[in-house]
Design a protein around this motif. Structure first.
Motif, PDB file in Angstrom:
ATOM      1  N   PHE A   2     -10.159  -0.104  -8.621  1.00  0.00           N
ATOM      2  CA  PHE A   2      -9.119  -0.140  -7.592  1.00  0.00           C
ATOM      3  C   PHE A   2      -7.763   0.183  -8.214  1.00  0.00           C
ATOM      4  O   PHE A   2      -7.602   0.202  -9.437  1.00  0.00           O
ATOM      5  N   SER A   3      -6.781   0.459  -7.350  1.00  0.00           N
ATOM      6  CA  SER A   3      -5.411   0.694  -7.789  1.00  0.00           C
ATOM      7  C   SER A   3      -4.477  -0.169  -6.953  1.00  0.00           C
ATOM      8  O   SER A   3      -4.831  -0.607  -5.858  1.00  0.00           O
ATOM      9  N   VAL A   4      -3.277  -0.415  -7.485  1.00  0.00           N
ATOM     10  CA  VAL A   4      -2.313  -1.276  -6.799  1.00  0.00           C
ATOM     11  C   VAL A   4      -0.966  -0.561  -6.721  1.00  0.00           C
ATOM     12  O   VAL A   4      -0.495   0.009  -7.709  1.00  0.00           O
ATOM     13  N   THR A   5      -0.363  -0.593  -5.550  1.00  0.00           N
ATOM     14  CA  THR A   5       0.963  -0.007  -5.327  1.00  0.00           C
ATOM     15  C   THR A   5       1.917  -1.091  -4.862  1.00  0.00           C
ATOM     16  O   THR A   5       1.589  -1.874  -3.971  1.00  0.00           O
ATOM     17  N   SER A   6       3.090  -1.166  -5.478  1.00  0.00           N
ATOM     18  CA  SER A   6       4.102  -2.143  -5.068  1.00  0.00           C
ATOM     19  C   SER A   6       4.879  -1.598  -3.875  1.00  0.00           C
ATOM     20  O   SER A   6       5.271  -0.425  -3.860  1.00  0.00           O
ATOM     21  N   LEU A   7       5.103  -2.451  -2.880  1.00  0.00           N
ATOM     22  CA  LEU A   7       5.827  -2.059  -1.674  1.00  0.00           C
ATOM     23  C   LEU A   7       7.085  -2.905  -1.520  1.00  0.00           C
ATOM     24  O   LEU A   7       7.147  -4.051  -1.970  1.00  0.00           O
ATOM     25  N   LEU A   8       8.097  -2.356  -0.861  1.00  0.00           N
ATOM     26  CA  LEU A   8       9.314  -3.108  -0.595  1.00  0.00           C
ATOM     27  C   LEU A   8       9.044  -4.193   0.443  1.00  0.00           C
ATOM     28  O   LEU A   8       8.456  -3.923   1.493  1.00  0.00           O
ATOM     29  N   PHE A   9       9.456  -5.418   0.161  1.00  0.00           N
ATOM     30  CA  PHE A   9       9.290  -6.499   1.145  1.00  0.00           C
ATOM     31  C   PHE A   9      10.620  -6.858   1.802  1.00  0.00           C
ATOM     32  O   PHE A   9      10.654  -7.466   2.861  1.00  0.00           O
ATOM     33  N   ASP A  10      11.724  -6.462   1.177  1.00  0.00           N
ATOM     34  CA  ASP A  10      13.046  -6.724   1.732  1.00  0.00           C
ATOM     35  C   ASP A  10      13.601  -5.419   2.293  1.00  0.00           C
ATOM     36  O   ASP A  10      14.631  -4.910   1.857  1.00  0.00           O
ATOM     37  N   THR A  11      12.901  -4.862   3.282  1.00  0.00           N
ATOM     38  CA  THR A  11      13.234  -3.525   3.780  1.00  0.00           C
ATOM     39  C   THR A  11      14.545  -3.467   4.543  1.00  0.00           C
ATOM     40  O   THR A  11      15.168  -2.412   4.644  1.00  0.00           O
ATOM     41  N   ASP A  12      14.989  -4.594   5.111  1.00  0.00           N
ATOM     42  CA  ASP A  12      16.232  -4.589   5.878  1.00  0.00           C
ATOM     43  C   ASP A  12      17.382  -5.254   5.124  1.00  0.00           C
ATOM     44  O   ASP A  12      18.452  -5.499   5.696  1.00  0.00           O
ATOM     45  N   PHE A  14      -9.217   0.620  -2.887  1.00  0.00           N
ATOM     46  CA  PHE A  14     -10.488   0.521  -3.596  1.00  0.00           C
ATOM     47  C   PHE A  14     -11.194   1.876  -3.621  1.00  0.00           C
ATOM     48  O   PHE A  14     -11.072   2.670  -2.678  1.00  0.00           O
ATOM     49  N   GLU A  15     -11.923   2.121  -4.682  1.00  0.00           N
ATOM     50  CA  GLU A  15     -12.585   3.411  -4.846  1.00  0.00           C
ATOM     51  C   GLU A  15     -13.643   3.647  -3.777  1.00  0.00           C
ATOM     52  O   GLU A  15     -13.933   4.783  -3.429  1.00  0.00           O
ATOM     53  N   ARG A  16     -14.213   2.579  -3.262  1.00  0.00           N
ATOM     54  CA  ARG A  16     -15.206   2.700  -2.197  1.00  0.00           C
ATOM     55  C   ARG A  16     -15.035   1.534  -1.235  1.00  0.00           C
ATOM     56  O   ARG A  16     -14.338   0.563  -1.535  1.00  0.00           O
ATOM     57  N   VAL A  17     -15.645   1.630  -0.097  1.00  0.00           N
ATOM     58  CA  VAL A  17     -15.574   0.543   0.881  1.00  0.00           C
ATOM     59  C   VAL A  17     -16.315  -0.677   0.329  1.00  0.00           C
ATOM     60  O   VAL A  17     -17.465  -0.570  -0.107  1.00  0.00           O
TER      61      VAL A  17
END
Length: 250
Positions: free
Chosen positions: A58-68, A142-145
């Motif tokens: 699997f891979s992980v991407t960080s996302l913004l949580f304080d978008t506003d 994830f690489e597969r379901v």
């Protein structure tokens, strides 16, 4: 002798013991070592302590949580680590360094296990609370379901701060209610290819210990009993075929 044992196992399944085969085989997706998760969109603080999750499927991407920018402190992308109780760890240098104490002052960790730990980073690169503000939003691909996964959220003491925001690209917003100090709340999902998790949230007062997760599990399906029987039968036929050819050569 080893070859015999393998063949015997196949024969046992093929000749009537298939019903005893487990329905599924669970294994943790949490890497069993401390270090920083190599995110798809953020370089690690120390390459010598990086963990490449592609080795685990699997891979992980960080996302913004304080978008506003509604928090008193503006946050950028959070980092993600694998941590264990009872050890002190240090990543990077300067104001952006992340340092975990032997015992964290905010989150009650699980004994004897590795778990995922977020670290909130401000837009100016400063690690909040030295990296111990455990807040972040991450997408797991994830690489597969996956047939089924279980997510354990640790120490969720504040209502609607942590939870599942998205599954397979669809919004779900499944937040957790507040629990007692040191509690563990679990969520189980089926047929998962991707998901977005929110781990903690700044409470607007410059603090908020966030949350950790562990026990992310993948359940791999094994062949149905009829399929297992067929494979066993083929193995038996193959063995007899080999024996006949050997007799013929004699």
């Amino acid at each position: 002798m080893r070859k015999f044992n393998v063949i015997a196992a196949v024969l046992g399944l093929g000749l009537g013991f298939a019903a005893a085969a487990p329905a599924a085989n669970a294994a943790s997706l949490i890497p069993q070592q401390e270090g920083e998760i190599q995110l798809t969109n953020l370089q690690v603080l120390d390459p010598n302590q990086a963990i490449n999750t592609s080795d685990f499927g699997f891979s992980v991407t960080s996302l913004l949580f304080d978008t506003d920018n509604s928090q008193q402190v503006n946050y950028g992308l959070s980092r993600l680590f694998v941590d264990a109780k009872g050890t002190a760890n240090s990543y990077g240098t300067g104001t952006g360094a992340v340092k975990f104490k032997t015992r964290d002052g905010g989150t009650t960790e699980g004994d004897g296990e590795f778990w995922l730990r977020a670290a909130a980073i401000q837009t100016d690169g400063v690690a909040s609370e030295g990296g111990e503000l455990e807040v972040g939003r991450f997408r797991f691909d994830f690489e597969r379901v996956l047939d089924e996964i279980t997510i354990d959220f640790f120490d969720t003491e504040t209502s609607l701060f942590s939870g599942i925001l998205e599954v397979n690209g669809q919004s779900v917003e499944d937040f957790l209610a507040a629990g007692a100090d040191g509690n563990v709340q679990s969520k189980t999902l089926s047929n998962v290819k991707s998901l977005v998790l929110q781990l903690g949230k700044d409470d607007g007062k410059g603090k908020g210990d966030g949350v950790t997760i562990s026990g992310v599990e993948i359940v791999k399906s094994v062949p149905e009993p009829t399929t297992t029987f067929s494979l066993g039968a083929l193995a038996v036929a193959g063995m007899f075929g080999v024996k006949k050819r050997k007799n013929f050569k004699k």
